[in-house]
Design an enzyme around this catalytic site. Structure first.
Site, PDB file in Angstrom:
ATOM      1  N   HIS A 158      -9.886  39.706 -46.856  1.00  0.00           N
ATOM      2  CA  HIS A 158      -8.941  39.991 -45.754  1.00  0.00           C
ATOM      3  C   HIS A 158      -9.668  40.638 -44.574  1.00  0.00           C
ATOM      4  O   HIS A 158      -9.074  41.409 -43.830  1.00  0.00           O
ATOM      5  CB  HIS A 158      -7.811  40.924 -46.197  1.00  0.00           C
ATOM      6  CG  HIS A 158      -7.141  40.512 -47.463  1.00  0.00           C
ATOM      7  ND1 HIS A 158      -6.035  39.705 -47.489  1.00  0.00           N
ATOM      8  CD2 HIS A 158      -7.451  40.769 -48.768  1.00  0.00           C
ATOM      9  CE1 HIS A 158      -5.662  39.499 -48.749  1.00  0.00           C
ATOM     10  NE2 HIS A 158      -6.528  40.127 -49.552  1.00  0.00           N
ATOM     11  N   SER A 279     -23.147  37.258 -18.727  1.00  0.00           N
ATOM     12  CA  SER A 279     -21.880  37.174 -18.015  1.00  0.00           C
ATOM     13  C   SER A 279     -22.176  37.146 -16.520  1.00  0.00           C
ATOM     14  O   SER A 279     -23.103  37.807 -16.059  1.00  0.00           O
ATOM     15  CB  SER A 279     -21.030  38.401 -18.352  1.00  0.00           C
ATOM     16  OG  SER A 279     -20.099  38.650 -17.315  1.00  0.00           O
ATOM     17  N   LYS A 285     -23.817  42.314 -20.389  1.00  0.00           N
ATOM     18  CA  LYS A 285     -23.337  41.507 -21.499  1.00  0.00           C
ATOM     19  C   LYS A 285     -24.333  40.475 -22.012  1.00  0.00           C
ATOM     20  O   LYS A 285     -25.097  39.891 -21.271  1.00  0.00           O
ATOM     21  CB  LYS A 285     -22.038  40.769 -21.097  1.00  0.00           C
ATOM     22  CG  LYS A 285     -20.952  41.729 -20.809  1.00  0.00           C
ATOM     23  CD  LYS A 285     -19.672  41.589 -21.559  1.00  0.00           C
ATOM     24  CE  LYS A 285     -19.580  40.783 -22.771  1.00  0.00           C
ATOM     25  NZ  LYS A 285     -18.232  40.268 -22.925  1.00  0.00           N
ATOM     26  N   GLU A 292     -19.714  30.527 -30.511  1.00  0.00           N
ATOM     27  CA  GLU A 292     -18.330  30.236 -30.099  1.00  0.00           C
ATOM     28  C   GLU A 292     -18.134  28.741 -29.876  1.00  0.00           C
ATOM     29  O   GLU A 292     -17.123  28.160 -30.278  1.00  0.00           O
ATOM     30  CB  GLU A 292     -17.980  31.011 -28.824  1.00  0.00           C
ATOM     31  CG  GLU A 292     -17.720  32.482 -29.100  1.00  0.00           C
ATOM     32  CD  GLU A 292     -17.648  33.331 -27.837  1.00  0.00           C
ATOM     33  OE1 GLU A 292     -17.367  34.517 -27.955  1.00  0.00           O
ATOM     34  OE2 GLU A 292     -17.900  32.801 -26.731  1.00  0.00           O
TER      35      GLU A 292
END
Ligand code: ARG
Length: 470
Positions: A158, A279, A285, A292
């Site tokens: 979980h 970014s 970043k 992704e």
């Protein structure tokens, strides 16, 4: 004005330009030129073997086809959309090059069995290429696993801390998925390695052909059994799309894990700069765009599977033009998986693994609670449900002290319940906990090494031949 198509004999008028745009598959099926030329060469050899063409005619046809292949590969071939598809583009050029003899090539076949062959050959070739990439990925996972059988981190259920495991064990879990993917592709390959050429339009041919000759020369197990099924069957493409969908799903699961593990909250891994992006607004970043995208690519791959399932649904027997819509999705899924597998492999090879952060994370979440309960069962003869309850009390007590269970002293632990003996404290040790799960398939260092050995043995066999069926 007469229609100038190869099939134009019964037509009085020229095809409209928009019809060509709508009807043609040439812009995408030109990718099948190699398969088309190979199929035609073998077909002409079969015709000569059966006395339908002379040896000289077949030789001329093969030479002409070789020239066409060279022209395509040198970029000298003119693809003209009015030729409709790769089959007619090649045949038309063949007639231009070798003249009248070229017109004999299409004896005892039809574009229906021709496209079924070309596409099947493409799918089987691609199946093999994906399997090679899977083997490389599995090798990488096992290399990482082998160096990290003592690297301890929280195993989760979980997405909550559950029990301590080692990082190699998790890499083996992913390797097992990709092994199944490989085997699924091998199964599909065997099921579909049958040759449809010679089925002709839908009903076979009156010529005395030898479909077994063609099948053997092209590396198939045998010819397909029923001509009508052969020209409309696209199960081979659907099998492949499904196999690729499962690989994409497995990749997306691993990619999700990589995104999480590389975040500040986890820091279990650091993705290499060469596989990260920045970014445009936030200078600090470093984004995990690559995992992704790997995760996101599954969407188009499933889409291609559903698209072909929908195209095929409700089609009556034999060839229907609907099936021309079968190719682009397969090309897309294949290319998507090809690059995804390569990039995932590189990402794994170049990422940094952070054992210190993994170990630190083990200090949260009372990972050894099950071990304490098991100890009370095994050493103190307390029934499991009771042991579970006592351990629950110990967890609450640790939380009241703002500590993890594993940080309690022996004294603190014993104070929770009179039935807890001092040596129960050993059960809270993370390494001991991990190594106690020594069952077959478990996470102990020893059990993980056994898994790595089995997977390496499998890899050895798979590398040494599984991919050489044709
Ligand atoms: N371009 C067609 C396809 O991809 C080839 C077969 C065409 N056959 C026919 N009878 N129109 O499916």
């Amino acid at each position: 004005m007469k229609n100038n198509k190869l099939w134009g004999g019964r037509f009085q008028e020229k095809a409209s330009e928009i019809l060509d745009l709508f009807n043609a598959s040439l812009p995408f099926d030109k990718k099948l030129y190699k398969q088309d030329i190979l199929g035609s060469k073998i077909h002409s050899q079969m015709l000569s073997h059966c006395g339908i063409l002379t040896q000289e005619e077949s030789k001329q046809i093969c030479q002409g086809l070789d020239q066409i292949q060279a022209e395509i590969e040198k970029g000298e071939f003119t693809f003209d959309i009015s030729d409709e598809d790769i089959h007619m583009a090649v045949e038309k050029r063949l007639i231009e090059i070798i003249g009248e003899v070229g017109k004999k090539l299409h004896t005892a076949r039809s574009r229906n069995d021709q496209v079924a062959l070309d596409f099947r050959l493409f799918v089987l070739d691609s199946n093999r290429q994906i399997r090679v990439l899977l083997l490389e990925l599995i090798q990488t996972l096992l290399n990482i696993a082998d160096s990290h059988t003592t690297t301890i981190l929280p195993g989760m259920t979980h997405l909550q801390h559950a029990q301590p495991v080692n990082f190699g064990f998790l890499m083996c879990a992913y390797a097992c998925m990709f092994v199944r993917d490989f085997e699924r592709l091998s199964d599909s390959f065997k099921r579909n390695n049958y040759c449809p050429l010679g089925s002709a339009a839908l009903a076979g041919t009156p010529y005395k052909t030898d479909r077994f000759y063609t099948a053997k020369a092209l590396g198939f197990t045998a010819p397909t059994l029923n001509a009508t099924d052969s020209v409309s069957d696209r199960d081979f493409a659907l099998d492949f799309l499904y196999d690729l969908s499962l690989i994409a799903m497995h990749i997306s699961r691993m990619a999700e894990e990589l995104v999480l593990w590389s975040s500040y909250e986890f820091r279990f891994i650091t993705l290499s700069d060469s596989y990260s992006t920045g970014s445009s607004i936030m200078p600090q970043k470093k984004n995990p765009d690559v995992p992704e995208l790997l995760r996101g690519k599954s969407g188009r791959v499933y889409g291609n599977l559903f698209s072909l399932l929908t195209i095929m649904k409700g089609l009556p027997l034999a060839y229907n033009k609907d099936t021309q819509e079968d190719k682009e999705g397969v090309f897309d899924s294949f290319e998507t998986l090809e690059i995804s597998l390569k990039i995932l492999n590189d990402l794994l090879k170049t990422m940094q693994i952070n054992p210190k952060e993994m170990k630190e994370a083990c200090q949260k979440g009372h990972l050894t609670a099950t071990d304490l309960a098991d100890f009370l069962v095994q050493s103190c003869n307390i029934p499991f449900r009771e042991a579970h309850h006592i351990t629950g009390k110990a967890v609450t007590y640790a939380e009241s002290l703002n500590k993890d269970l594993s940080q309690l002293s022996a004294q603190e632990l014993c104070s929770v319940d009179s039935r807890i003996p001092p040596k129960a404290h050993n059960a809270l040790d993370l390494e001991a906990s991990m190594n106690s799960r020594d069952s077959y398939g478990g996470t102990s260092t020893k059990a993980t090494q056994t898994q790595i050995q089995s997977l390496l043995a499998w890899l050895q066999i798979a590398k040494s031949g599984e991919c050489n069926e044709r």
